[in-house]
Structure formats: C-alpha cells, structure tokens
Design an enzyme around this catalytic site. Structure first.
Site, PDB file in Angstrom:
ATOM      1  N   GLY A  38       4.574   9.017  -8.963  1.00  0.00           N
ATOM      2  CA  GLY A  38       3.914   7.827 -10.204  1.00  0.00           C
ATOM      3  C   GLY A  38       4.138   6.871  -8.887  1.00  0.00           C
ATOM      4  O   GLY A  38       3.518   6.669  -8.084  1.00  0.00           O
ATOM      5  N   GLY A  39       5.049   5.660  -9.540  1.00  0.00           N
ATOM      6  CA  GLY A  39       4.879   4.723  -8.468  1.00  0.00           C
ATOM      7  C   GLY A  39       5.063   4.587  -7.472  1.00  0.00           C
ATOM      8  O   GLY A  39       5.421   3.787  -6.247  1.00  0.00           O
ATOM      9  N   ALA A  68     -27.016  -3.244   9.112  1.00  0.00           N
ATOM     10  CA  ALA A  68     -26.323  -1.657   9.682  1.00  0.00           C
ATOM     11  C   ALA A  68     -25.814  -2.196  11.483  1.00  0.00           C
ATOM     12  O   ALA A  68     -24.793  -2.367  11.968  1.00  0.00           O
ATOM     13  CB  ALA A  68     -26.199  -0.471   9.788  1.00  0.00           C
TER      14      ALA A  68
END
Length: 521
Positions: free
Chosen positions: A176-177, A412
């Site tokens: 979760g958080g 690049a």
C-alpha cells in the site's frame, strides 16, 4: 546500605527489566516465528548494520495511547519500531527498524512519531538515514492517524532528498502507501523470498483483474531488481544485504555539504591499463563486457553496481580512483549493443542525479550506437525518458570526465555527457568513431541516388562507406574541432582519468537562481 541507594537500586532493576522486555518482544514464540521465516529481529539487524556497541536507542519506552478494538489492553514498549543512531566505520548513521513481532510492525501514531523524530535528527545532524523495513502497513485500528503518520514520513523523505543519503532496506512485507517511502529514498535493498513491495496485493489483483500471482511474483526482490527497477540491490540473505549497506555507506558522504570519504589507495595512480587492448575489440560491431573495462581502471578492480539486473545495457557503478569515490556511467556493448532505451535512460539519469547531489564526480565511458529504434520505444516516450538523462547531465555541477572508447553516434553521443552539454574533460581512444550515424547508414542516406543508379550498387556503396569513414569518422575528427580534448592510448586511461579528476577537485559551478528546475518526468 542506606535506604536511598537501596531504593535507587530497585528503580535500576525495574528499568533494566522493562528495557530487556522491550528488546525480547512480546514473547519467545514471536521471536521464534520471526527466525523460522528466515528473518532477524529489529535489534539483531541493527547489530549487523552498525559498529559493535555503537547503537544508542531513542524512545525505547514509548507506548501508544490509542483506545478501541482492544488496543488499550495491548500497549507494548517501543510500539513496534526501534529508533536511534550509531556508527558505521566510525561515522554517524541514524536508523529505524520495524519490529514485526509487535503489531506486525504496523505503523500507528506513536510509531510514526518515533520515526519522525529520528528523521528530523538525521537531517539536523547531517548524517545518513537507514530504514530497516518489515511492517504490515498502517495500523488499521488507529484509522486516519496512522495514515497521517505516513504523510509525515513522506514529507521528511522529500525534504531530506539530496541533503542526506537515505537508504531503505526491505526485510519483510511493504504494501500500500507504505511503499512510497522507500520509493522516495536514494537506494532500495531487498532480500529474496522474505521481502515484497506492492501497492495492491495478490488478492486484490485477482479480484480486480482475474490474474493469479504470488506475493513474490508480484513484488518480490527479483521482480523489483530486474523488471520494475524499484530495487537497486537484491540479496539471498539479510547478513549479506546489510554488509553491502555498510559498503555503500563507505562510498557516500554524510551529507550534501561534504565530500565522500577518501582512503589512501594501494593501487598506483600511474598504473598502466594496457590489458584493455585485449578486452575491447577494435571492430565496433563486436561485443565485449564493459564491466571488465571498469574493473581494469578502478582501484583494485572493486566497484559496486547499482541496478545491476535492470536496464543492463547501461552500467552504473560506484568505485574509487586513487582512493577518491567516483560514479561511473557506461554503455554495455554486451547487451543490446549498448544502445540507450527508455529504462537505460531512466537508470542512468537517476544515478547521475544521485552522484551530483552527493558530490561524487562522474566518469562516463561511451560506446553507444544510438537510441533503440522501434514503435514501442517511441510510444513509450523515449523522447521524454531520454531527456531525463540529458537533463541530469546538463544540470550536474560535479567534476565530469567523458571517455569515448569506440562508437558514439547521433543523439546518444550528445546525451552521454559530451563536450557540448558540459563535460569538463573529454578523452577518446584512437578507436573512437564520433558521427551522426554509422558509416553504412550515412552512406545509404547521402549517396542513395548514386548507389541506386550505379551499374554495380554494392561496389559503389562500399566505396561511399569508405569515403564517409575516411572523411568524417577518423579518430581525430572531433579532436581537430575541439570536441575531444585528447586522443589517448588505452594504457594511459587510469592515470589520465585520475589526473583529470584531481585537477577538477576544486571545481566550482553555480546554477542560475531559481526555485527549482522542471525536469521531464
């Protein structure tokens, strides 16, 4: 014995009993279950991380004040998190460690306030912060106050970003958080089988999408080390993991106002690196392992790869040159010919930013054919992601040295810390090929009509390729125009890098006054 000393002795006995009980945890069975899972207790982990006997604990006697759902009958000391400071190789380090034996390491109001305090102290003291994560997320019984506790951690993670090193060590579940605090820190370590990170667990994933997956398959160490890029390091056991946390700390400064620690080098600064002639093929189409180049250049062949298993077409590593810490960014010709793609650009950009934040000079080893072409790359935002690396280099004020080994083509080449975007010293081997594109592709574009109209197109194509390579891709073309400072022998690589960085050690560079930049995200 008088009455007063006897009474004091009784208080000391009581204090020691309370602290011993807090350290032992709720009961021996809880400790045994932790060990059976292959996991150490919070104090055991701290002992492995810090120098012996150096740990000073904060708020060991803290207890929560929550009521309801039976919490008032369960008020263990420490409230499920051990906080304090100690030393690693004699240098101060702050640490907090979830204690899974107490409320599953879940975060409540008191638990969060302890973490807030140690984070504030780390910032004030200007010392690294290590979190040993093994918690079940927010304490549901405490409701929104637990969520607010996480908000305070996130705010402090952000405030300390680029100020003190922040290291998250995942030693258990993080769902979760709660997963956003590690994501906000500088480095994430994980241990296989015992640590997982995800926003929504397997049960929710199955309920919403119908996909069946295990916790490790969804958010285990190998997933985050090789697929998502969330974890910089993955290990088989906690002891090895924590040993490398100590090693990483030895390569980092205490804060952004200090230089990384320097140690006298036993490896001679003027050691020749002629072995590189056997490592790197002259033919630009042949692959080789860039880590062998790095090992030959750096002190004693020792370096620490960051994100070694993710975006492996670029190598990011911390090492020492003449005892001074450097950050190395290098294309890896052994993987996808060393091209830059979305993930490689993100990986290198994050590393460059981290090195710049903590005063670590940058050495960029270039052997890149370009950006990876393809619909997926374009639709995935290679322009935006490639710009992250470009922004990171352009914004970096630490000493920067570029070395071009072989090919350096197109955009690049520019992005890999070219002279035009501000590298301080640009060196090249006599095998370098700096151009808009490879000779074959360039000839096909420039001389397309001549080749098509020729009686023998292949012969004409070969002639034009040779012509383009002779005129525009010889190894001295860029040096003649001041875009490369010197073309050097591979055997001089180590000594010239060390001399260049020594010259730049007093570099001072100011950015324009601004609240902050607006980098591509």
């Amino acid at each position: 014995m008088s009455e007063a000393p006897a009474a004091f002795a009784n208080r000391l006995v009581e204090l020691r009993e309370i602290k011993d009980a807090a350290r032992r945890g709720p009961d021996e069975a809880a400790t045994r279950r932790q060990h059976e899972r292959g996991k150490l207790t919070a104090h055991e982990r701290i002992e492995l991380l810090l120098d012996p006997g150096s740990f000073t604990e904060l708020e060991a006697l803290r207890r929560h004040r929550a009521t309801g759902f039976g919490l008032e009958q369960r008020r263990p000391h420490s409230d499920g998190v051990v906080c304090g400071w100690g030393t690693v190789d004699g240098r101060t380090v702050f640490v907090y460690a979830h204690d899974f034996r107490v409320f599953g390491g879940a975060l409540g109001e008191a638990h969060a306030q302890k973490i807030h305090k140690v984070m504030d102290l780390a910032e004030a003291a200007g010392a690294p912060l290590v979190s040993l994560n093994d918690g079940a997320g927010a304490r549901i019984q405490e409701g929104v106050t637990a969520l607010a506790g996480y908000g305070g951690i996130f705010r402090r993670n952000t405030r300390c970003s680029g100020v003190i090193p922040q290291i998250s060590v995942m030693l258990g579940p993080c769902a979760g958080g709660a997963a956003y605090s590690p994501a906000l820190t500088d480095f994430v370590f994980m241990v296989r089988e015992t640590s997982q990170m995800f926003i929504t667990g397997p049960d929710v994933v199955q309920a919403v999408t119908g996909e069946e997956i295990t916790q490790n398959g969804l958010g285990g160490a190998d997933v985050h080390a090789a697929t998502s890029g969330v974890a910089a390091f993955a290990y088989d056991d906690e002891a090895t993991c924590l040993a490398d946390v100590r090693y990483l700390l030895s390569l980092l400064p205490a804060n952004n106002n200090e230089a990384p620690p320097h140690f006298p080098a036993g490896d001679p600064a003027d050691r020749r690196t002629d072995r590189l002639l056997d490592v790197v093929p002259v033919d630009p189409a042949r692959a080789y392992d860039m880590t062998a180049v790095i090992a030959e250049i750096v002190d004693d062949g020792e370096f620490l790869q960051v994100h070694a298993d993710w975006a492996t077409n670029v190598v990011c590593a911390l090492a020492r040159l003449d005892g001074h810490v450097v950050g190395i960014v290098a294309n890896q010709p052994a993987v996808l010919a060393g091209v830059l793609d979305i993930e490689a650009s993100e990986k290198a950009a994050r590393f460059v930013q981290t090195c710049d934040a903590f005063n670590i000079p940058l050495v960029t080893l270039v052997d890149v054919p370009g950006f990876l072409p393809g619909v997926d790359q374009e639709h995935g935002g290679i322009i935006r992601h490639g710009a992250k690396l470009l922004y990171a280099y352009c914004n970096a004020t630490v000493p920067r040295v570029q070395l071009i080994l072989r090919k350096a083509y197109g955009g690049a080449y520019i992005v890999m810390d070219s002279r035009s975007i501000g590298t301080d010293v640009s060196l090249a081997w006599p095998t370098n090929e700096i151009a808009v594109m490879g000779a074959e592709g360039a000839a096909n574009v420039i001389f397309r009509r001549e080749i098509t109209a020729a009686d023998d197109p292949e012969t004409v194509r070969a002639q034009k390729i040779k012509e383009y390579r002779t005129e525009l891709m010889h190894p001295y073309y860029a040096a003649e125009r001041g875009l490369v400072d010197d073309v050097i022998e591979p055997g001089e690589t180590r000594s010239l890098l060390i001399r260049s960085l020594a010259m730049l050690r007093t570099k001072h560079a100011d950015l324009p006054a601004r609240k902050h930049g607006n980098p591509p995200v």
